[in-house]
Write a protein that holds these residues in place. Structure first.
Motif, PDB file in Angstrom:
ATOM      1  N   THR A  39      -4.035   4.571  -7.831  1.00 20.00           N
ATOM      2  CA  THR A  39      -5.210   4.065  -7.139  1.00 20.00           C
ATOM      3  C   THR A  39      -5.108   2.547  -7.085  1.00 20.00           C
ATOM      4  O   THR A  39      -4.341   1.921  -7.827  1.00 20.00           O
ATOM      5  CB  THR A  39      -6.502   4.453  -7.870  1.00 20.00           C
ATOM      6  OG1 THR A  39      -6.502   3.829  -9.173  1.00 20.00           O
ATOM      7  CG2 THR A  39      -6.612   5.962  -8.030  1.00 20.00           C
ATOM      8  N   ARG A  40      -5.898   1.953  -6.212  1.00 20.33           N
ATOM      9  CA  ARG A  40      -5.887   0.487  -6.130  1.00 20.33           C
ATOM     10  C   ARG A  40      -6.344  -0.123  -7.454  1.00 20.33           C
ATOM     11  O   ARG A  40      -5.800  -1.126  -7.918  1.00 20.33           O
ATOM     12  CB  ARG A  40      -6.790   0.028  -4.988  1.00 20.33           C
ATOM     13  CG  ARG A  40      -6.738  -1.478  -4.740  1.00 20.33           C
ATOM     14  CD  ARG A  40      -7.617  -1.830  -3.558  1.00 20.33           C
ATOM     15  NE  ARG A  40      -7.014  -1.387  -2.315  1.00 20.33           N
ATOM     16  CZ  ARG A  40      -7.708  -1.191  -1.199  1.00 20.33           C
ATOM     17  NH1 ARG A  40      -9.014  -1.371  -1.187  1.00 20.33           N
ATOM     18  NH2 ARG A  40      -7.093  -0.802  -0.102  1.00 20.33           N
ATOM     19  N   ARG A  45       0.829  -1.209   0.000  1.00 25.20           N
ATOM     20  CA  ARG A  45       0.000   0.000   0.000  1.00 25.20           C
ATOM     21  C   ARG A  45       0.864   1.260   0.000  1.00 25.20           C
ATOM     22  O   ARG A  45       0.594   2.218  -0.720  1.00 25.20           O
ATOM     23  CB  ARG A  45      -0.902  -0.013   1.235  1.00 25.20           C
ATOM     24  CG  ARG A  45      -1.920   1.123   1.287  1.00 25.20           C
ATOM     25  CD  ARG A  45      -2.963   0.791   2.343  1.00 25.20           C
ATOM     26  NE  ARG A  45      -3.907   1.886   2.501  1.00 25.20           N
ATOM     27  CZ  ARG A  45      -3.763   2.880   3.375  1.00 25.20           C
ATOM     28  NH1 ARG A  45      -2.700   2.899   4.162  1.00 25.20           N
ATOM     29  NH2 ARG A  45      -4.662   3.833   3.472  1.00 25.20           N
ATOM     30  N   GLU A  60      -3.474  -5.999   0.420  1.00 24.13           N
ATOM     31  CA  GLU A  60      -3.101  -4.799   1.173  1.00 24.13           C
ATOM     32  C   GLU A  60      -3.599  -4.833   2.615  1.00 24.13           C
ATOM     33  O   GLU A  60      -3.002  -4.217   3.498  1.00 24.13           O
ATOM     34  CB  GLU A  60      -3.620  -3.548   0.476  1.00 24.13           C
ATOM     35  CG  GLU A  60      -2.895  -3.231  -0.829  1.00 24.13           C
ATOM     36  CD  GLU A  60      -3.266  -1.864  -1.387  1.00 24.13           C
ATOM     37  OE1 GLU A  60      -4.134  -1.189  -0.788  1.00 24.13           O
ATOM     38  OE2 GLU A  60      -2.679  -1.471  -2.412  1.00 24.13           O
ATOM     39  N   ARG A  77       2.394   1.728  -3.408  1.00 26.37           N
ATOM     40  CA  ARG A  77       1.369   2.171  -4.363  1.00 26.37           C
ATOM     41  C   ARG A  77       1.072   3.666  -4.205  1.00 26.37           C
ATOM     42  O   ARG A  77       1.012   4.402  -5.189  1.00 26.37           O
ATOM     43  CB  ARG A  77       0.082   1.357  -4.150  1.00 26.37           C
ATOM     44  CG  ARG A  77      -1.111   1.864  -4.963  1.00 26.37           C
ATOM     45  CD  ARG A  77      -2.309   0.951  -4.848  1.00 26.37           C
ATOM     46  NE  ARG A  77      -2.895   0.899  -3.533  1.00 26.37           N
ATOM     47  CZ  ARG A  77      -3.696   1.829  -3.016  1.00 26.37           C
ATOM     48  NH1 ARG A  77      -3.966   2.925  -3.712  1.00 26.37           N
ATOM     49  NH2 ARG A  77      -4.209   1.692  -1.800  1.00 26.37           N
ATOM     50  N   GLU A 121      -9.333  -6.265  -8.432  1.00 33.40           N
ATOM     51  CA  GLU A 121      -9.201  -5.234  -7.396  1.00 33.40           C
ATOM     52  C   GLU A 121      -9.451  -5.840  -6.018  1.00 33.40           C
ATOM     53  O   GLU A 121      -8.819  -5.447  -5.036  1.00 33.40           O
ATOM     54  CB  GLU A 121     -10.186  -4.097  -7.682  1.00 33.40           C
ATOM     55  CG  GLU A 121      -9.917  -2.846  -6.879  1.00 33.40           C
ATOM     56  CD  GLU A 121     -10.778  -1.666  -7.326  1.00 33.40           C
ATOM     57  OE1 GLU A 121     -10.841  -0.689  -6.561  1.00 33.40           O
ATOM     58  OE2 GLU A 121     -11.371  -1.737  -8.427  1.00 33.40           O
ATOM     59  N   LEU A 153      -6.281  -7.552  -4.806  1.00 35.31           N
ATOM     60  CA  LEU A 153      -5.307  -6.574  -4.345  1.00 35.31           C
ATOM     61  C   LEU A 153      -5.713  -5.982  -3.000  1.00 35.31           C
ATOM     62  O   LEU A 153      -4.869  -5.758  -2.122  1.00 35.31           O
ATOM     63  CB  LEU A 153      -5.148  -5.459  -5.383  1.00 35.31           C
ATOM     64  CG  LEU A 153      -4.117  -4.371  -5.066  1.00 35.31           C
ATOM     65  CD1 LEU A 153      -2.732  -4.966  -4.854  1.00 35.31           C
ATOM     66  CD2 LEU A 153      -4.087  -3.337  -6.179  1.00 35.31           C
ATOM     67  N   ALA A 154      -7.012  -5.733  -2.818  1.00 38.38           N
ATOM     68  CA  ALA A 154      -7.506  -5.208  -1.543  1.00 38.38           C
ATOM     69  C   ALA A 154      -7.211  -6.184  -0.406  1.00 38.38           C
ATOM     70  O   ALA A 154      -6.799  -5.791   0.690  1.00 38.38           O
ATOM     71  CB  ALA A 154      -9.006  -4.928  -1.630  1.00 38.38           C
TER      72      ALA A 154
END
Length: 307
Positions: A43-44, A34, A62, A37, A55, A58-59
């Protein structure tokens, strides 16, 4: 890379609340991803596209939920243009010499660390110091800091060219930076950005340069800028950054994003350590345009005279 199925997502979401304590390693790993990034201003969603991940996946990474495979981490590292070691952990634990260097630097303040970096750069530099370095003034900082406005005024006063690096990128690529990101991805934009800086250094022994806010996140490009330009970090409060960008007619920071200000604060916090590597910093908040320029011009003249 295939995206997670609805069943996989559901299982992950159901499992997360049941986990009383997340694994410390996975939590730390997610925080590093995070931070990297945000330093790059992604942005994510943008990073997920660049890394060919969903997404949601990835969330989860993180937030420290789930156990990402090595292949997934390699994709993320590639999209962030960093080593896998930087994501997985501290590479400075890999040898006795690294550990000794860490011991010497442990607990030093930012000014001491800057002196150490400059000494190491000089020690291992393969090229002599650029004699034109103090004649190229590079302005760094987030959008809305005043790089373009103050940069043009400074260039006019010094009677040198004013160069917006984004314009050079656009000329090299044949399309705006936003299209480069959209068509070819962040990695391609980073390559154009490096080429653009090289071109400016080669053709302008004297200039005032406004650099993109995210340039500092690419070590090779930023080190090149620091080596060949006297660098000034134009600072401002997050509120001033946002207000100025919107006043210029750019509503993108607020478009479809209720947490825009929080995102901006996180990006600024993530990049502050990098921006702080500049030769000097100047806070533009709380000043009129004329007052900000006069103070910046005066401080620059004093600092360069003392160099």
């Amino acid at each position: 890379m295939a995206k997670l199925s609805a069943d996989e997502i559901g299982a992950t979401e159901r499992a997360a609340p049941e986990r009383e304590e997340r694994d410390p390693f996975l939590t730390a790993l997610g925080e590093r991803v995070r931070t990297l990034r945000l330093r790059r201003g992604l942005t994510r969603k943008a990073l997920a596209v660049e890394a060919a991940l969903s997404e949601r996946h990835l969330a989860n990474l993180e937030s420290g939920v789930g156990n990402a495979s090595v292949l997934v981490l390699r994709q993320v590292a590639s999209a962030l243009n960093c080593s896998l070691a930087e994501i997985v952990g501290d590479e400075t634990t890999g040898s006795a010499e690294w550990l000794l260097i860490r011991e010497v630097l442990q607990g030093r303040d930012s000014e001491a660390l800057k002196r150490a970096r400059l000494a190491l750069t000089e020690l291992f530099s393969q090229t002599p110091r650029d004699p034109n370095r103090d004649h190229r003034i590079a302005l760094i900082g987030l959008r809305g800091a005043g790089k373009s406005t103050l940069g043009r005024m400074l260039a006019d006063d010094l009677k040198v060219p004013f160069v917006e690096l984004n314009r050079v990128v656009e000329k090299l690529a044949g399309c705006p930076p936003a299209e480069i990101h959209s068509l070819y991805g962040a990695s391609a934009y980073r390559r154009y950005e490096h080429r653009a800086l090289e071109a400016v250094i080669d053709t302008h022994p004297k200039a005032v340069i406004a650099s993109p806010g995210g340039l500092v996140s690419e070590p090779a490009t930023f080190n090149r800028l620091l080596a060949h330009c006297y660098t000034v970090w134009l600072q401002a409060t997050p509120e001033d950054h946002m207000r100025r960008v919107i006043a210029q007619g750019d509503l993108r920071p607020m478009s479809g994003n209720d947490e825009a200000m929080d995102d901006l604060r996180r990006i600024l916090a993530g990049r502050s350590e990098l921006y702080n590597r500049a030769d000097m910093a100047f806070d533009t908040s709380g000043h009129s345009l004329a007052d900000a320029y006069l103070q910046l011009r005066g401080r620059l003249a004093a600092r360069l005279a003392a160099e």
